[in-house]
Enzyme design. Structure first.
Site, short mmCIF file in Angstrom:
data_model
loop_
_atom_site.label_atom_id
_atom_site.label_comp_id
_atom_site.label_asym_id
_atom_site.label_seq_id
_atom_site.Cartn_x
_atom_site.Cartn_y
_atom_site.Cartn_z
N CYS A 162 0.82 -1.22 0.00
CA CYS A 162 0.00 0.00 0.00
C CYS A 162 0.85 1.26 0.00
O CYS A 162 0.35 2.34 -0.30
CB CYS A 162 -0.92 0.01 1.21
SG CYS A 162 -2.00 -1.42 1.27
N GLY A 216 -12.86 -9.89 -8.03
CA GLY A 216 -13.33 -9.09 -6.90
C GLY A 216 -12.80 -9.65 -5.61
O GLY A 216 -11.83 -10.42 -5.61
N ARG A 249 -23.56 -6.08 4.52
CA ARG A 249 -23.23 -7.48 4.80
C ARG A 249 -21.91 -7.61 5.54
O ARG A 249 -21.01 -6.79 5.40
CB ARG A 249 -23.26 -8.30 3.51
CG ARG A 249 -22.12 -8.14 2.59
CD ARG A 249 -22.39 -8.86 1.25
NE ARG A 249 -21.59 -8.33 0.21
CZ ARG A 249 -20.37 -8.80 -0.11
NH1 ARG A 249 -19.85 -9.81 0.53
NH2 ARG A 249 -19.67 -8.24 -1.08
N CYS A 285 -15.19 -1.29 5.13
CA CYS A 285 -14.00 -1.72 4.39
C CYS A 285 -13.89 -0.87 3.12
O CYS A 285 -14.90 -0.56 2.49
CB CYS A 285 -14.11 -3.18 3.96
SG CYS A 285 -14.50 -4.32 5.31
N CYS A 286 -12.66 -0.54 2.72
CA CYS A 286 -12.49 0.22 1.49
C CYS A 286 -12.75 -0.70 0.30
O CYS A 286 -12.60 -1.92 0.42
CB CYS A 286 -11.10 0.84 1.42
SG CYS A 286 -9.77 -0.33 1.11
#
Lengths: 379, 122
Positions: A80, A115, A187, A198-199
């Site tokens: 990151c 995904g 969810r 969450c990003c």
């Protein structure tokens, strides 16, 4: 060492672009940054390209079709922190006087993985046992809730703030406000973290031109000075570790504050690595905006809103701007520069003079994180 | 390893500084040196530091599953799956090592590894 300035910045709106090539996105961002600096692309003397998953020679692949070939090109991977690791090398190259004009590119295309959670190194012992990044942060969250009495409601408030800010950011992947109830009802990903804590994953590119103070004066670019440029890596611990505090962020920001001669109370806004809502909460403490365990009060008082005492992620952060891994750090630099130029329409922190960017991440067993890179900019 | 139907994790102990690690490796991070680590059986019980029920994971893992960090008395922290639903667990629970399926391999076979199960409340 010479004073270093950001001469220009640019980025594409982050999002899901399965039909766009990673090279095309990188070129788009770099041309914007060069145009913003008011220079010809051929004035760039070196390029530093950060990418988590872009693969071999990503910088050369981006530059080739623009004829920006022949110069030294350095490609950097640091999870990151890839983008700001590239940034730090560019700053160093200008500061030491090797070159006067450096280009930084941060780029990634995560839609190529389909995904779900970002792919991790499968040889890692914890990954083989079932660790995914949301689970790591979920365990931090559960421990933090246990020790310091925050609830999922507080985490949801962090996501709501991100969406409120992101709604005014034309570069954000998601530009839509949400409610605490929607966050809590979304969810479950890794309990207690729901989807909206969450990003997202996505694609994107951002770029910056790094140069001398003399050049920004000559080009007529607004002066944004690099006051601190830091990088640290995680410490290996095989036994007990306090997972409610980011030792790495705390250690890196101490170096940054020392370089800049500034402290947490001098920061007018921070772009922080909120890959998960709990992460932002922990970084309020890691960056020194409050003491350990005091983030709850900070959230309840609204101190990290754009109008608060410590505005955090006026861009909407990773949560709404999106998180194409290697592009994120450079996108944070874009936001910091726009804020310091008073150009962040609809999300401007009034009178911003000092901005901090913070990138950290990388799942590796036994380390808090792989890397952390913090920059401080002043005008 | 399994001995008399009891499961043990085998870790390493540095011959220079006595530090315990899991898994055993050929280097000691405290001594920053290549060492000939002794193989030692680690304690079979530990304390649950934190846990999460995972609902999104790569396809070889059957979701939901529960993971956690377990602290052993030798100051070794183990990341492992737990044989319980999250609702049955609390931080500080006593847990012991067991064997069980953690995921499928690339060819669809069952991957058996260490897991932990609860033996006592926090």
């Amino acid at each position: 060492m010479r004073e270093v300035h950001v001469g220009g910045v640019g980025m594409i709106r982050f999002g899901r672009y399965p039909d766009r090539s990673i090279e095309d996105m990188g070129r788009d961002a770099l041309l914007q940054a060069v145009k913003d600096a008011g220079i010809d692309p051929r004035q760039v003397q070196e390029t530093f390209c950060g990418s988590g998953y872009g693969g071999a020679l990503i910088g050369q692949r981006i530059l080739r079709d623009l004829g920006m070939t022949g110069m030294p090109v350095t490609n950097l991977e640091n999870a990151c922190s890839s983008g700001t690791t590239a940034m730090r090398e560019a700053v160093a190259a200008v500061a030491m006087g090797r070159i006067d004009v450096a280009l930084v590119i941060g780029v990634d295309k995560l839609t190529r993985f389909g995904g779900g959670t970002v792919p991790l190194e499968t040889t890692d012992i914890e990954v083989g046992q079932g660790l995914v990044m949301p689970a790591l942060y979920a365990m931090r969250a559960r421990r933090y809730m246990h020790e310091f009495g925050i609830t999922p409601h507080h985490l949801a408030m962090v996501s709501v703030k991100a969406h409120k800010n992101g709604a005014s950011n034309p570069y954000a992947q998601y530009q839509k406000a949400i409610t605490v109830e929607e966050v809590l009802a979304s969810r479950m990903i890794a309990d207690p973290l729901t989807l909206y804590m969450c990003c997202p994953t996505g694609d994107g590119a951002a770029a910056a031109v790094i140069t001398t103070a003399e050049n920004t004066r000559r080009w007529g670019a607004p002066a944004v000075r690099v006051a601190a440029s830091t990088l640290q890596s995680g410490l290996f611990k095989t036994g007990h570790r306090d997972m409610t505090f980011s030792e790495l962020t705390g250690r890196t920001v101490r170096v940054a504050y020392e370089q800049a001669g500034l402290g947490p109370n001098d920061i007018d806004l921070a772009e922080v690595h909120d890959a998960f809502a709990i992460a932002e909460v922990m970084y309020y403490e890691g960056l020194g905006f409050c003491g350990q365990g005091e983030a709850k009060a900070l959230i309840e008082r609204g101190d990290t809103e754009i109008t608060g005492r410590f505005p955090v992620n006026p861009s909407g952060g990773l949560k709404t701007r999106g998180h194409p891994v290697g592009a994120t750090g450079v996108a944070q630099v874009c936001e910091a520069v726009w804020q310091l130029r008073d150009h962040a329409n609809g999300r401007q922190v009034a009178g911003a003079k000092v901005a901090l960017t913070h990138c950290t991440g990388g799942g590796i067993a036994g380390l808090d994180h792989g890397a952390c890179s913090i920059h401080i900019f002043t005008k | 390893v399994e001995e008399n139907q009891k499961v043990f994790l085998v870790g390493g102990r540095c011959p220079l500084c006595r530090k315990h690690v899991f898994p055993r490796r050929a280097w000691c991070d405290r001594c920053s040196a290549a060492v000939d680590m002794e193989s030692v059986k680690l304690s079979t019980t530990g304390v649950l530091y934190s846990f999460s029920e995972v609902h999104v994971a790569p396809p070889m893992f059957a979701t939901p599953y529960v993971v956690g960090y377990i602290d052993l008395p030798e100051d070794v922290r183990i990341f492992a799956q737990l044989e319980h639903a999250a609702a049955d667990l609390a931080l500080g629970d006593r847990v012991e090592v067991a064997l069980g399926m953690i995921r499928r391999s690339n060819d669809g076979g069952r991957v058996i590894s260490y897991k932990f199960r609860k033996t006592g409340n926090a």
